[in-house]
Write an enzyme that holds these catalytic residues in place. Sequence first.
Site, mmCIF file in Angstrom:
data_model
loop_
_atom_site.group_PDB
_atom_site.id
_atom_site.type_symbol
_atom_site.label_atom_id
_atom_site.label_comp_id
_atom_site.label_asym_id
_atom_site.label_seq_id
_atom_site.Cartn_x
_atom_site.Cartn_y
_atom_site.Cartn_z
ATOM 1 C CD GLU A 9 49.623 29.191 42.481
ATOM 2 O OE1 GLU A 9 50.265 28.301 41.889
ATOM 3 O OE2 GLU A 9 48.567 29.666 42.050
ATOM 4 C CG ASP A 116 46.380 28.249 40.594
ATOM 5 O OD1 ASP A 116 47.200 27.439 40.128
ATOM 6 O OD2 ASP A 116 45.744 28.044 41.645
ATOM 7 C CE1 TYR A 324 43.469 26.985 39.226
ATOM 8 C CE2 TYR A 324 41.850 28.457 38.250
ATOM 9 C CZ TYR A 324 42.733 28.153 39.267
ATOM 10 O OH TYR A 324 42.873 29.012 40.331
#
Length: 868
Positions: A9, A116, A324
């Site tokens: 991304e 993600d 994350y």
Amino acid sequence: MGKSLVIVESPAKAKTINKYLGSQYVVKSSIGHIRDLPTSGSSSSKEPAAKGRKSASEAPALSPKEKARRQLVSRMGVDPEHGWKAKYEILPGKEKVIDELRRLAKDADTVYLATDLDREGEAIAWHLREAIGGDESRYKRVVFNEITKKAIQEAFSQPGELDINRVNAQQARRFLDRVVGYMVSPLLWQKIARGLSAGRVQSVAVKLVVEREREIRAFVPEEYWEVHADLGTAKGANVRFEVTREKGEAFKPLNEAQAMAALEKLKASAYSVAKREDRPTSSRPSAPFITSTLQQAASNRLGFGVKKTMMMAQRLYEAGYITYMRTDSTNLSADAIGMVRGFIEDEFGQKYLPGKANVYSSKEGAQEAHEAIRPSDVNLKPTQLSGMERDAERLYDLIWRQFVACQMTPAEYLSTSVSVTAGDFELRAKGRILKFDGYTRVLPQQSKPGEDDVLPEMKEGENLKLIKLDPSQHFTKPPARYSEASLVKELEKRGIGRPSTYAAIISTIQERGYVTTHNRRFYAEKMGDIVTDRLNESFANLMDYGFTAGMEEHLDDVAQGERDWKHLLDEFYGDFKKKLEVAEVSEKGMRANQPTLTNIPCRECGRPMMIRTASTGVFLGCSGYSLPPKERCKATVNLIPGDEIAADDEGESESRVLRGKHRCPICSTAMDAYLLDEKHKLHICGNNPDCPGYEIEEGQYRIKGYEGPSLECDKCGSEMQLKTGRFGKFFGCTNPTCKNTRKLLKNGEAAPPKMDAIRMPELKCEKVDDIYVLRDGASGMFLAASQFPKNRETRAPLVSEIIPHKAELDPKYHYLCDAPQKDPDGRPAVIRFSRKTKEQYVQSEVDGKPTGWRAFYDGGKWKVEDKR
């Protein structure tokens, strides 16, 4: 064999991953989302002509209702009545990105979608596959919890497939939010006021703030007193005790008289130690961070807002420094536990390492496949980060300390409690001594006042000497206002939202104007109050906390493949549509926003004024506004808030503010005060418009926030008065023919006068039939359509465009006429404004993006910086 394409991304993430993959991989960024449902104004309501379609004269005319439905579906981009057919569009500005990815994918053997690992990342991966196209078997999905060499290589050695169930869960959430927002918001415009919006989760979050506001308004602070005594020991030590009991009952004087009576008795009493208790206590470390606890800790310890916390965490993750950051699991991998236990033993010694790893339970429904938020490498100290801004380093330090501390031994204390008798009274003092620091060596705790006091040696039966008695007045406190962090905690507790949505929820409710923040605490705006009431009445289940939490669980079921997503949407929409149709009815539908009639006469026509609420705030409007045009009176009076804002939430300032408010003569709720003028204050019931209570108070009043003299208008010479508008306090000219305004700055001074708009007839607008004028704004000079606000086109001026108008410019801008007009390649210099330095500079651009050439005005000269 061709190269493989890897798509992520963000450019930062691409840069980090590229370090760990070989030359056979090409890593590219989509720069966020590439497709979405239509944005405002991007989707045309006109249907394209179809081959073989009947002509307009032959085609049956659409009913107004069907025409409106089709237009709504076109705007929403999703049709809830025809199988939830969706129309996705490439986002503006992403066409070139998609073209490049298609070109690279065409030559690639495999396309790895490395977005993600949450549902939003899964959806982005699906949109990429759909937009790029081609053979779906070439696409592989790779996920990783941290961007380290080991994690990346493991992920690429075992690629998977797109999880369409998770994609559908994200689509279902998006469609639900789109339907509620696009179908309820117009109803609010019709019934209450223009510019309002509703949201499936947003409105429920606002309801939490509104309900807390109502609890505070209804709360009546009660007075009570505390008495402390400073006592001296035989060895000369002084100890502060609190009087806790009288004749065996809790000691809590309700007024000054009772407190003073107790003081007289205490002065005449002998003080003796009745009991001393020393006992070992311990404090265990808390779990490693999940999204919500990180947001709360960053707020409490660093003063970060939720949005800033997630922005800094995103940068740390993309740089490979942390795992994350959107997770609800406190789980730690075996590798992570082994890494941190080895670090603790090497760094602090065996006594700081528990016999076995500390284990923390996650809440029910947490995704155990995910990990808690932790450093990717515990050996990397906060001071060793490279290329990170200071706030990102501070957040990493917090995450690092929490992670290390969570696997250390408890802190050990010796806690002491001493009871003293004095006649009918019992006094108590508490303290503790740290015996072993344990995890607090890494993560010092924020102690409560007096908690870590060290009590001197005092034996039972020992007599103590009275040094001083200290009575203090207090008031019971209303429920605490929500901060960003505590609102996230409440949302999490109620099961509303998920780690990936908390920051967006908090940002949205502030952007919509339903709540405001003062001193980092939420205050419900009057319009938020009204909208919450109306939505509660017309859409009870939509506003129900349990229903909203249940929908989150249903979406979890969709993600797990245990529920059909379109069936879930159909169930919701069937009930929602019925309620919407009832609410839209003119008489028995959603209640309108009715004004409250007062006996305050209109200054222009003498008719009574009415208390009205608009999206911009509360104001007085003439009751003659509803008359036919020839008799209509449009007079309004701006109401300036006359209440103080609580200075803090921890002390009793909220209670003191409440005690200073008038109480409604009808319902006893705290009233909101507004200044009508220098001699009149208007008190309006906090439950307005449902309660019509109001009072007018006469006196001498001065607007808070400005201590200087009145201003002379720089345009016409009339007096300028301080007023309050949607965006805060400002000075407005009292001359009705002059529209001049000046902002009130934070230092209490008026903003400098603005330059008069300069007409530039030689410059034609690009999107509308109009010419530009040069205006002076908070961000310096800019070009705007002359017929603003009808035409809202704006752009930055070129240096060459302002030079012909130098004589008309305010002298403060003359220096811009001396700036370079072009860069070395002949590109024109654009005048820009730096929000960081609050100064204007010039730069060259290509398609709106900086080329790297720019010039700054420094020390009376223009200095060029060329980074091309």
